[in-house]
Scaffold this active site. Sequence first.
Site, PDB file in Angstrom:
ATOM      1  N   HIS A 135      11.105   3.612  35.507  1.00 42.10           N
ATOM      2  CA  HIS A 135      11.140   4.657  34.486  1.00 42.10           C
ATOM      3  C   HIS A 135       9.996   5.622  34.776  1.00 42.10           C
ATOM      4  CE1 HIS A 135      12.252   6.243  30.471  1.00 42.10           C
ATOM      5  NE2 HIS A 135      10.988   6.645  30.471  1.00 42.10           N
ATOM      6  N   CYS A 136      10.329   6.888  35.001  1.00 38.14           N
ATOM      7  CA  CYS A 136       9.334   7.877  35.394  1.00 38.14           C
ATOM      8  C   CYS A 136       8.941   8.745  34.198  1.00 38.14           C
ATOM      9  CB  CYS A 136       9.882   8.764  36.515  1.00 38.14           C
ATOM     10  SG  CYS A 136       8.726  10.039  37.049  1.00 38.14           S
ATOM     11  N   PRO A 137       7.660   8.757  33.826  1.00 36.44           N
ATOM     12  CA  PRO A 137       7.245   9.595  32.674  1.00 36.44           C
ATOM     13  C   PRO A 137       7.330  11.084  32.967  1.00 36.44           C
ATOM     14  CG  PRO A 137       5.322   8.623  33.756  1.00 36.44           C
ATOM     15  CD  PRO A 137       6.530   8.002  34.394  1.00 36.44           C
ATOM     16  N   ASN A 193      10.730  11.866  32.056  1.00 34.64           N
ATOM     17  CA  ASN A 193      11.094  11.248  30.785  1.00 34.64           C
ATOM     18  C   ASN A 193      12.463  10.580  30.884  1.00 34.64           C
ATOM     19  OD1 ASN A 193      10.827  10.502  28.111  1.00 34.64           O
ATOM     20  ND2 ASN A 193      11.686  12.410  27.315  1.00 34.64           N
ATOM     21  N   ASN A 194      12.683   9.895  32.005  1.00 34.02           N
ATOM     22  CA  ASN A 194      13.965   9.248  32.248  1.00 34.02           C
ATOM     23  C   ASN A 194      13.778   8.208  33.337  1.00 34.02           C
ATOM     24  OD1 ASN A 194      16.697   8.718  31.998  1.00 34.02           O
ATOM     25  ND2 ASN A 194      17.276  10.876  32.043  1.00 34.02           N
TER      26      ASN A 194
END
Length: 395
Positions: A117-119, A122-123
């Site tokens: 999950h990549c901040p 945001n997904n």
Amino acid sequence: MCFGVFKRLCHLGPLTALGIIKFVTGMTMYCSGMWWPSSTTGGFVNTMFFMAWSGLTFYNLLSAMFHGPGYLSLNWTPENPDDCKYLQKCAICHGYKAPRSHHCRKCGRCVQKKDHHCPWINNCVGWGNHAHFTYFLFYATLGCMHASIVLACAMYRALYRNYYLVNHIRNVPIVNLGLMGLGLTVLALGFALGVVVAVGMLLVIQVRVILSNQTAVEDWILEKANSRRKARNQEPFVYPYDLGWRKNVAQVVSLNGQPIGDGIHWPVRDGCTQYSLTIEQLKQKEEKQLRACHYQIIKPFSGYWFPIVFGLKVCYGFPCTDEPRLKLDIGDVIRVTRWRKHWLFGEKLQPDLTEEQQVVFRQRGWFPRPCGVLVDTEDEFSMPDRSRSTMKKNK
């Protein structure tokens, strides 16, 4: 629809990424206009290349963000009901997890071929947006390398501007930044160099993922599989999705960045099946349940990442993961399934809730080891204080 787009975009990570892109692009174009004006042939080519990197970075960032990784439908089951025995069931999505699919607690859905999950977007990064995310990293690194050169050269000319004017040196571009302009240029250069280093490292990791066709989640599963088999003097686990680097790359990279396949069925190497990895996961989960133990909390824990009240060893010995910390009160009972030297990972037992409520309101995370005491020692695998070598020796 519009609310979903707004919610996805209005997050600290995406806003920061977009802000850095706009700021570095704006300052680079401002400095480039004085250092190498686009009225010249070379300046025009330089401007076109840089704007291409910036535009492609912006496009692939938004594509990775809004296209999404691909989610399994709720209540998903395989085409053949007999295959359900090879799959884990997701209590939150009320369905089975397809091969290479994993549940993301932040997205609240089972993600197809989840990597992480990549901040910044945001997904999650997964089957649906893996190519766009990799392209975003590539063009961001390339564009910021280009920007670093332009900003550094423009700043050098600006610092020596008076020297050129006093000595009547011609054929040298005169860059006039001023105090504020110079400060903004230094800041933009710092951002550009930071992106080159940080995003460049992420790009290297993603290239490795693509070449081996092995996501970050699967890398952890494979490590546990080999450790489990080594302890039993068995042959190493054969990773089913590594088809050679050429075929591995072809499963992700495409000209338009669109995902390849359906995200559920995957080509596997000879001797493996679609469920080779899921069967291994079920065995690992079974063993994890067998070695689980219970701790009763004797010291409260606030859930902070760096709890200084438990000592320096606990603070700098924290687990390197983005998993949550578990807030605890005295008397809580935690079912521990993982451990480190100074930290334990487990789930808070909530006997006052129904089974369905426990799934919805499940509380799991890491907490400092000094917070609790072991309350059951049914077998040697229930003793997380013992190392693997000690357990093997006792056997």
